[in-house]
Design an enzyme around this catalytic site. Structure first.
Site, mmCIF file in Angstrom:
data_model
loop_
_atom_site.group_PDB
_atom_site.id
_atom_site.type_symbol
_atom_site.label_atom_id
_atom_site.label_comp_id
_atom_site.label_asym_id
_atom_site.label_seq_id
_atom_site.Cartn_x
_atom_site.Cartn_y
_atom_site.Cartn_z
ATOM 1 C CB CYS A 124 -0.882 -0.103 1.117
ATOM 2 S SG CYS A 124 -1.955 -1.330 1.014
ATOM 3 C CG HIS A 162 -3.017 3.503 1.933
ATOM 4 N ND1 HIS A 162 -3.366 2.983 0.444
ATOM 5 C CD2 HIS A 162 -3.069 2.285 2.555
ATOM 6 C CE1 HIS A 162 -3.917 1.702 0.548
ATOM 7 N NE2 HIS A 162 -3.574 1.317 2.037
ATOM 8 C CG ASN A 176 -6.397 -1.050 0.616
ATOM 9 O OD1 ASN A 176 -5.796 -0.594 -0.203
ATOM 10 N ND2 ASN A 176 -5.994 -1.429 1.649
HETATM 11 N N1 ACO Z 1 -18.397 -8.712 9.004
HETATM 12 C C1 ACO Z 1 -18.777 -9.143 10.283
HETATM 13 N N2 ACO Z 1 -18.091 -9.454 11.181
HETATM 14 C C2 ACO Z 1 -16.630 -9.491 11.169
HETATM 15 C C3 ACO Z 1 -16.206 -9.174 9.632
HETATM 16 C C4 ACO Z 1 -17.173 -8.858 8.771
HETATM 17 N N3 ACO Z 1 -16.646 -8.795 7.362
HETATM 18 N N4 ACO Z 1 -14.799 -9.418 9.872
HETATM 19 C C5 ACO Z 1 -14.537 -9.706 11.004
HETATM 20 N N5 ACO Z 1 -15.656 -9.591 11.658
HETATM 21 C C6 ACO Z 1 -16.001 -10.163 12.998
HETATM 22 C C7 ACO Z 1 -14.522 -10.659 13.836
HETATM 23 O O1 ACO Z 1 -14.723 -12.205 13.470
HETATM 24 C C8 ACO Z 1 -14.678 -10.544 15.126
HETATM 25 O O2 ACO Z 1 -15.559 -11.281 15.805
HETATM 26 P P1 ACO Z 1 -14.996 -11.564 17.132
HETATM 27 O O3 ACO Z 1 -15.068 -10.507 18.275
HETATM 28 O O4 ACO Z 1 -16.484 -12.748 17.629
HETATM 29 O O5 ACO Z 1 -13.784 -12.526 17.259
HETATM 30 C C9 ACO Z 1 -15.198 -8.978 15.120
HETATM 31 O O6 ACO Z 1 -15.882 -8.980 13.684
HETATM 32 C C10 ACO Z 1 -14.109 -7.988 15.364
HETATM 33 O O7 ACO Z 1 -12.974 -8.280 14.490
HETATM 34 P P2 ACO Z 1 -11.843 -7.315 14.202
HETATM 35 O O8 ACO Z 1 -10.960 -8.027 13.460
HETATM 36 O O9 ACO Z 1 -11.221 -6.959 15.936
HETATM 37 O O10 ACO Z 1 -12.454 -5.962 13.736
HETATM 38 P P3 ACO Z 1 -11.827 -4.637 13.660
HETATM 39 O O11 ACO Z 1 -12.514 -3.551 14.270
HETATM 40 O O12 ACO Z 1 -10.394 -4.623 13.706
HETATM 41 O O13 ACO Z 1 -11.811 -4.614 11.790
HETATM 42 C C11 ACO Z 1 -10.596 -4.615 9.719
HETATM 43 C C12 ACO Z 1 -11.490 -5.461 11.164
HETATM 44 C C13 ACO Z 1 -11.565 -3.907 9.249
HETATM 45 C C14 ACO Z 1 -10.027 -5.705 9.117
HETATM 46 C C15 ACO Z 1 -9.506 -3.541 10.611
HETATM 47 O O14 ACO Z 1 -8.874 -4.614 11.410
HETATM 48 C C16 ACO Z 1 -8.530 -3.298 9.784
HETATM 49 O O15 ACO Z 1 -8.744 -2.275 8.822
HETATM 50 N N6 ACO Z 1 -7.262 -3.564 9.782
HETATM 51 C C17 ACO Z 1 -6.031 -3.120 8.798
HETATM 52 C C18 ACO Z 1 -6.340 -3.072 7.480
HETATM 53 C C19 ACO Z 1 -5.170 -2.418 6.646
HETATM 54 O O16 ACO Z 1 -4.835 -1.328 7.213
HETATM 55 N N7 ACO Z 1 -4.396 -3.359 5.927
HETATM 56 C C20 ACO Z 1 -3.170 -2.365 5.498
HETATM 57 C C21 ACO Z 1 -3.215 -2.218 4.256
HETATM 58 S S1 ACO Z 1 -3.567 -3.632 3.119
HETATM 59 C C22 ACO Z 1 -2.064 -3.905 2.195
HETATM 60 O O17 ACO Z 1 -1.184 -3.397 2.600
HETATM 61 C C23 ACO Z 1 -2.097 -4.737 1.185
#
Ligand code: ACO
Length: 330
Positions: free
Chosen positions: A117, A257, A287
């Protein structure tokens, strides 16, 4: 010693596939819902390149053609093509060589840059250095990713995040004080593999086993990456402001980003910027990895004024992160 030249962006192009994959579409594919996706990420829909015979090079070439049209120059005038991507058409040859062929840039040389990214940001710094050093006069810097080719549409924690697209800029020498003024780049080996594609490289070449285990798709520990990204992007944005004595009032736009709206908001808060100064289009495209920053520049290009101070910031897999301070020169 001869003074280094400065480079500036003189045209911006883009490509977005027609097909929209909405949160409601994803509700039919995995156990998720529109409200969860919007609240946790800010994403409402993303674009998907459906044509099986087209990929990152095609999108990059379309964005590059728009740049050439806008600037009114021919492809033969291009000296260098740098394509930032984690979804190259092939492991080799480089996507940049395919783009060269698509657009007919017979006099250019080119290569790909892999920084996930942060790819576009790192590529812009590389292209700018070539101009500063006098090696090139016209550099195409492109971010292009067909993320749908490495997204597992059975994994709800990653498939909601990504989309396909490309953005491109032309860099040329600047003689009016505008252009790229400073850049900061960081990386830190992610030895715990919080964000990676396990197979398809030389360690785990494609085999029946890697395919059966779905190892050719993105794997991400979302919480770990979220924490690193929030810290990294905010820290580096402040670092570049402090290094260049920029106050929040001096910054006209943050060009972040687009990984997660919460990461963007945290960065803007740390910089002391109000939301009107922040480019956000994650709701429309998700993204798109290396394409997010040039797609923002494209969407906002008519609102930018000559001399505006822009801070570009990114964080991605690797880990890689960085920021660029530039004065808009168009
Ligand atoms: N729909 C519903 N529930 C979901 C989903 C979904 N799509 N995905 C995960 N959940 C659930 C999980 O299973 C979890 O349930 P649990 O508490 O029963 O275990 C709950 O939601 C919370 O999950 P988290 O992973 O803690 O959710 P979070 O608030 O962290 O959001 C996300 C997840 C959106 C992926 C976030 O962590 C994020 O944006 N991370 C960074 C992504 C990023 O910046 N990547 C870098 C760039 S990518 C690159 O370089 C190619």
């Amino acid at each position: 010693m001869a003074e280094l030249k400065r480079s500036k962006i003189t045209a911006v192009g883009h490509f977005l596939p027609e097909k929209r994959l909405t949160n409601h579409d994803l509700e039919q594919m995995v156990d998720t819902d529109d409200e969860w996706i919007k609240t946790r990420t800010g994403i409402e829909e993303r674009r998907i390149l459906e044509d099986e015979d087209k990929a990152s090079a095609y999108m990059a070439a379309e964005a590059a053609k728009e740049v050439l049209d806008q600037r009114g120059i021919s492809a033969e005038e291009i000296d260098v093509i740098i394509v930032a991507t984690v979804t190259p058409d092939y492991l080799f040859p480089a996507t940049a060589c395919l783009v060269q062929n698509y657009i007919g840039a017979a006099n250019a040389f080119g290569y790909d840059l892999s920084a996930a990214c942060s790819g576009f940001l790192f590529a812009l710094t590389t292209g700018s250095s070539l101009i500063e050093a006098g090696t090139a006069e016209k550099v195409l810097v492109i971010g292009s990713d067909k993320m749908s080719s490495i997204v597992d549409y059975t994994d709800r924690s990653t498939c909601i995040l990504f989309g396909d697209g490309a953005g491109a800029v032309l860099l040329e020498p600047s003689d009016d004080g505008t252009g790229i003024i400073d850049s900061i780049q960081h990386s830190e080996g992610d030895t715990n593999c919080a964000l990676y594609q396990p197979a398809g490289g030389s360690l785990n070449p494609a085999s029946e086993d890697t395919v059966a285990q779905r190892q050719h798709f993105i794997k991400q520990d979302g919480r770990t990456v979220f924490k690193k990204a929030t810290e990294g992007m905010a820290d580096v944005s402040l670092e570049i402001m402090e290094k260049n004595n920029l106050s929040a009032d001096d910054v006209a736009w943050l060009v972040p980003h687009q990984a997660n709206k919460r990461i963007i908001d945290a960065t803007a808060n740390r910089m002391g910027l109000s939301s009107e100064k922040v480019m956000i289009n994650i709701d429309k495209y998700g993204n798109t990895t290396a394409a997010t920053i040039p797609l923002c520049l494209y969407d906002w290009k008519d609102e930018l004024d000559h001399g505006d101070n822009l801070v570009l910031a990114a964080f991605g897999g690797g880990y890689t992160w960085g920021a660029i301070y530039l004065k808009w020169g168009l």
